[in-house]
Design a protein around this motif. Structure first.
Motif, PDB file in Angstrom:
ATOM      1  N   ALA A   1       4.058   5.141  13.634  1.00  0.00           N
ATOM      2  CA  ALA A   1       2.761   4.836  13.007  1.00  0.00           C
ATOM      3  C   ALA A   1       2.177   3.577  13.648  1.00  0.00           C
ATOM      4  O   ALA A   1       2.865   2.553  13.750  1.00  0.00           O
ATOM      5  CB  ALA A   1       2.940   4.619  11.509  1.00  0.00           C
ATOM      6  N   PRO A   2       0.910   3.655  14.107  1.00  0.00           N
ATOM      7  CA  PRO A   2       0.288   2.450  14.662  1.00  0.00           C
ATOM      8  C   PRO A   2      -0.038   1.452  13.552  1.00  0.00           C
ATOM      9  O   PRO A   2      -0.688   1.817  12.570  1.00  0.00           O
ATOM     10  CB  PRO A   2      -0.994   2.985  15.312  1.00  0.00           C
ATOM     11  CG  PRO A   2      -1.304   4.259  14.588  1.00  0.00           C
ATOM     12  CD  PRO A   2      -0.004   4.813  14.079  1.00  0.00           C
ATOM     13  N   ILE A   3       0.418   0.236  13.697  1.00  0.00           N
ATOM     14  CA  ILE A   3       0.195  -0.800  12.675  1.00  0.00           C
ATOM     15  C   ILE A   3      -0.207  -2.099  13.371  1.00  0.00           C
ATOM     16  O   ILE A   3       0.449  -2.548  14.327  1.00  0.00           O
ATOM     17  CB  ILE A   3       1.479  -1.030  11.821  1.00  0.00           C
ATOM     18  CG1 ILE A   3       1.915   0.253  11.095  1.00  0.00           C
ATOM     19  CG2 ILE A   3       1.295  -2.192  10.836  1.00  0.00           C
ATOM     20  CD1 ILE A   3       0.985   0.768   9.996  1.00  0.00           C
TER      21      ILE A   3
ATOM     22  N   ILE B   1       1.657  -2.898   5.677  1.00  0.00           N
ATOM     23  CA  ILE B   1       1.555  -1.436   5.764  1.00  0.00           C
ATOM     24  C   ILE B   1       1.164  -0.851   4.414  1.00  0.00           C
ATOM     25  O   ILE B   1       1.842  -1.070   3.408  1.00  0.00           O
ATOM     26  CB  ILE B   1       2.911  -0.831   6.193  1.00  0.00           C
ATOM     27  CG1 ILE B   1       3.367  -1.461   7.520  1.00  0.00           C
ATOM     28  CG2 ILE B   1       2.822   0.683   6.325  1.00  0.00           C
ATOM     29  CD1 ILE B   1       4.818  -1.195   7.850  1.00  0.00           C
ATOM     30  N   GLU B   2       0.061  -0.123   4.407  1.00  0.00           N
ATOM     31  CA  GLU B   2      -0.337   0.591   3.185  1.00  0.00           C
ATOM     32  C   GLU B   2       0.430   1.912   3.149  1.00  0.00           C
ATOM     33  O   GLU B   2       0.377   2.679   4.124  1.00  0.00           O
ATOM     34  CB  GLU B   2      -1.847   0.847   3.231  1.00  0.00           C
ATOM     35  CG  GLU B   2      -2.386   1.393   1.931  1.00  0.00           C
ATOM     36  CD  GLU B   2      -3.917   1.403   1.933  1.00  0.00           C
ATOM     37  OE1 GLU B   2      -4.516   0.543   1.264  1.00  0.00           O
ATOM     38  OE2 GLU B   2      -4.510   2.262   2.607  1.00  0.00           O
ATOM     39  N   LEU B   3       1.130   2.161   2.057  1.00  0.00           N
ATOM     40  CA  LEU B   3       1.937   3.385   1.950  1.00  0.00           C
ATOM     41  C   LEU B   3       1.004   4.540   1.634  1.00  0.00           C
ATOM     42  O   LEU B   3       0.411   4.591   0.558  1.00  0.00           O
ATOM     43  CB  LEU B   3       3.000   3.220   0.862  1.00  0.00           C
ATOM     44  CG  LEU B   3       3.925   2.009   1.048  1.00  0.00           C
ATOM     45  CD1 LEU B   3       4.898   1.896  -0.114  1.00  0.00           C
ATOM     46  CD2 LEU B   3       4.677   2.091   2.370  1.00  0.00           C
TER      47      LEU B   3
ATOM     48  N   LYS C   1       4.692   9.090   7.206  1.00  0.00           N
ATOM     49  CA  LYS C   1       5.197   8.068   8.125  1.00  0.00           C
ATOM     50  C   LYS C   1       5.370   6.719   7.437  1.00  0.00           C
ATOM     51  O   LYS C   1       6.390   6.052   7.590  1.00  0.00           O
ATOM     52  CB  LYS C   1       4.241   7.914   9.326  1.00  0.00           C
ATOM     53  CG  LYS C   1       4.091   9.178  10.158  1.00  0.00           C
ATOM     54  CD  LYS C   1       3.371   8.941  11.453  1.00  0.00           C
ATOM     55  CE  LYS C   1       1.888   8.662  11.339  1.00  0.00           C
ATOM     56  NZ  LYS C   1       1.104   9.781  10.749  1.00  0.00           N
ATOM     57  N   THR C   2       4.357   6.318   6.690  1.00  0.00           N
ATOM     58  CA  THR C   2       4.419   4.979   6.092  1.00  0.00           C
ATOM     59  C   THR C   2       5.381   4.931   4.896  1.00  0.00           C
ATOM     60  O   THR C   2       6.114   3.956   4.722  1.00  0.00           O
ATOM     61  CB  THR C   2       3.013   4.502   5.678  1.00  0.00           C
ATOM     62  OG1 THR C   2       2.370   5.548   4.938  1.00  0.00           O
ATOM     63  CG2 THR C   2       2.166   4.151   6.888  1.00  0.00           C
ATOM     64  N   LYS C   3       5.411   6.000   4.098  1.00  0.00           N
ATOM     65  CA  LYS C   3       6.327   6.000   2.939  1.00  0.00           C
ATOM     66  C   LYS C   3       7.785   5.960   3.402  1.00  0.00           C
ATOM     67  O   LYS C   3       8.645   5.411   2.725  1.00  0.00           O
ATOM     68  CB  LYS C   3       6.084   7.223   2.063  1.00  0.00           C
ATOM     69  CG  LYS C   3       4.822   7.120   1.214  1.00  0.00           C
ATOM     70  CD  LYS C   3       4.637   8.395   0.418  1.00  0.00           C
ATOM     71  CE  LYS C   3       3.309   8.417  -0.307  1.00  0.00           C
ATOM     72  NZ  LYS C   3       2.977   9.772  -0.774  1.00  0.00           N
TER      73      LYS C   3
ATOM     74  N   ALA D   1      -9.143   4.909  15.689  1.00  0.00           N
ATOM     75  CA  ALA D   1      -8.789   6.220  16.253  1.00  0.00           C
ATOM     76  C   ALA D   1      -7.389   6.630  15.775  1.00  0.00           C
ATOM     77  O   ALA D   1      -6.554   5.772  15.503  1.00  0.00           O
ATOM     78  CB  ALA D   1      -8.794   6.140  17.771  1.00  0.00           C
ATOM     79  N   LYS D   2      -7.150   7.931  15.674  1.00  0.00           N
ATOM     80  CA  LYS D   2      -5.782   8.399  15.382  1.00  0.00           C
ATOM     81  C   LYS D   2      -4.968   8.166  16.646  1.00  0.00           C
ATOM     82  O   LYS D   2      -5.397   8.563  17.729  1.00  0.00           O
ATOM     83  CB  LYS D   2      -5.769   9.897  15.068  1.00  0.00           C
ATOM     84  CG  LYS D   2      -6.691  10.312  13.964  1.00  0.00           C
ATOM     85  CD  LYS D   2      -6.057  10.118  12.608  1.00  0.00           C
ATOM     86  CE  LYS D   2      -7.004  10.480  11.505  1.00  0.00           C
ATOM     87  NZ  LYS D   2      -8.236   9.699  11.429  1.00  0.00           N
ATOM     88  N   MET D   3      -3.826   7.542  16.508  1.00  0.00           N
ATOM     89  CA  MET D   3      -3.024   7.256  17.704  1.00  0.00           C
ATOM     90  C   MET D   3      -1.576   7.681  17.510  1.00  0.00           C
ATOM     91  O   MET D   3      -0.993   7.414  16.456  1.00  0.00           O
ATOM     92  CB  MET D   3      -3.081   5.770  18.016  1.00  0.00           C
ATOM     93  CG  MET D   3      -4.461   5.322  18.408  1.00  0.00           C
ATOM     94  SD  MET D   3      -4.407   3.690  19.084  1.00  0.00           S
ATOM     95  CE  MET D   3      -6.143   3.231  18.993  1.00  0.00           C
ATOM     96  N   CYS D   4      -1.045   8.331  18.528  1.00  0.00           N
ATOM     97  CA  CYS D   4       0.353   8.781  18.446  1.00  0.00           C
ATOM     98  C   CYS D   4       1.219   8.221  19.558  1.00  0.00           C
ATOM     99  O   CYS D   4       2.376   7.908  19.328  1.00  0.00           O
ATOM    100  CB  CYS D   4       0.427  10.297  18.468  1.00  0.00           C
ATOM    101  SG  CYS D   4      -0.090  10.979  16.902  1.00  0.00           S
TER     102      CYS D   4
END
Ligand code: FAD
Ligand code: FES
Length: 330
Positions: free
Chosen positions: A115-117, A133-135, A139-141, A289-292
């Motif tokens: 996850a990009p943070i 990080i907002e859950l 990915k974040t949870k 942007a969505k980033m992977c």
């Protein structure tokens, strides 16, 4: 739309030339984009083709994963976790710049959990980085079970977390306005610190929503000259309250730069509102942007607007208007 001067965030770094050069898809160098002539309209002091030739016509290695020990974990309200992790002095010093971000995941998960943070803060004395990080989803949870003393996998360094970066770097001895909403308060800190270090006076408009309070009060007290709490957006439109605050601030303060860390709908509406009041004010905002992969390969971050131009937003450093205008953001 007018001519778009843009850059690659990685040009001249240890990660350039990247895989895009090998396939003739470099976003800057015409020779490495299938042409047989040199068309370097935006010279950066580095010839990417020369770098590619001297590296035996191969891409340089991409970013690596680092296992970073969690030294502190704090929970803010119900669904924000703030990690401080240890990293090498080299990595921490590479992440001090405004717009820096990392990919994080739990060590027992695979790369699809990256996850990009954004970097919220760096401490170059103790070699730590802090992220908030907002859950939200899978990915974040997955990160929430990690405890202090355990390891976090960090892929880094990445720098294209802000569009319009050069506006932030250029401004000195001026008045700036930063607007941040929700989790956008985390990526606000590096530009806030940078602008403060360059003798700018910074007014911050803070919209805590969806939280009750702010998790960046200590930074605001230190670096902002004035803090205005305000509800910024409602049903996709800037509120009347915020519009009045904006007009008042701009007409009475000779603002040179407005920076926004929020969802794209607010980034866009604010950009238009500022332009309507004064076209000479520079504008920058976070890159949503969505980033992977962050390396120009996976294609998640690519965006085509009405102008039909393909923008690879993990690499392309451009003005917010070229990304926000002409696309559907609702
Ligand atoms: C450069 C950058 C910096 C960011 N900085 C922060 C930060 O400091 N703190 C923070 O809490 N969040 C940040 N984000 C957003 C964060 O990456 C997403 O909230 C996270 O990836 C959501 O994943 P999920 O599986 O938990 O949620 P999901 O349920 O999969 O998605 C929740 C929301 O996040 C979006 N999202 C999902 N995957 C990604 C992805 N790979 N890239 C971008 N958005 C995605 C979805 O479109 C959706 O809107 C940043 C994003 C980018 C691109
Ligand atoms: S994030 Fe993979 S190509 Fe940009």
């Amino acid at each position: 739309m007018s001519y778009e001067p843009y850059d690659c965030i990685d040009v001249g770094s240890e990660f350039c030339p990247c895989h895009l050069a090998e396939t003739g898809d470099c976003i800057l160098c015409s020779q490495l984009a299938g042409k047989d002539f040199c068309d370097c309209s935006n010279w950066n002091g580095v010839c990417i083709y020369q770098e590619y030739a001297s590296n035996n016509y191969k891409a340089r290695d991409g970013r690596k994963y680092y296992s970073c020990k969690i030294v502190q974990k704090n929970k803010f309200e119900d669904n924000v976790i703030i990690f401080t992790v240890e990293a090498s002095d080299k990595l921490v010093s590479e992440l001090v710049h405004a717009g820096s971000y990392v990919f994080v995941r739990r060590p027992d998960t695979d790369t699809s959990f990256d996850a990009p943070i954004s970097i919220m803060d760096t401490d170059t004395r103790n070699n730590t980085i802090t992220i908030a990080i907002e859950l939200k989803g899978v990915k974040t949870k997955a990160l929430d079970v990690l405890k202090p003393g355990e390891e976090l996998l960090v892929k880094a360094p990445f720098w294209n977390g802000i569009l319009g970066l050069k506006n932030i770097y250029k401004i000195k001895n001026s008045k700036c306005l930063i607007v941040a909403r929700g989790i956008g308060q985390a990526p606000m800190i590096p530009p806030l610190k940078h602008l403060h270090a360059n003798d700018n006076e910074i007014i911050v408009v803070l919209d805590n929503s969806p939280y009750k309070n702010s998790f960046v009060n200590e930074y605001l007290e230190k670096y902002a000259s004035k803090i205005i709490q305000c509800n910024t957006i409602c049903r996709g439109k800037i509120t009347e309250e915020f519009n009045n605050v904006l007009k008042d601030l701009i007409s009475n303060n000779d603002i040179s730069l407005v920076h926004c860390d929020a969802a794209d709908i607010l980034n866009y509406e604010l950009m238009k509102a500022v332009e309507d009041i004064d076209k000479n004010i520079k504008y920058s905002c976070c890159n949503n942007a969505k980033m992977c992969c962050g390396e120009g390969v996976c294609g998640c971050c690519t965006r085509k607007n009405n102008d039909r131009k393909l923008r690879r937003l993990c690499k392309m450093q451009t003005e917010p208007k070229y990304v926000l205008e002409g696309r559907r953001i609702f």
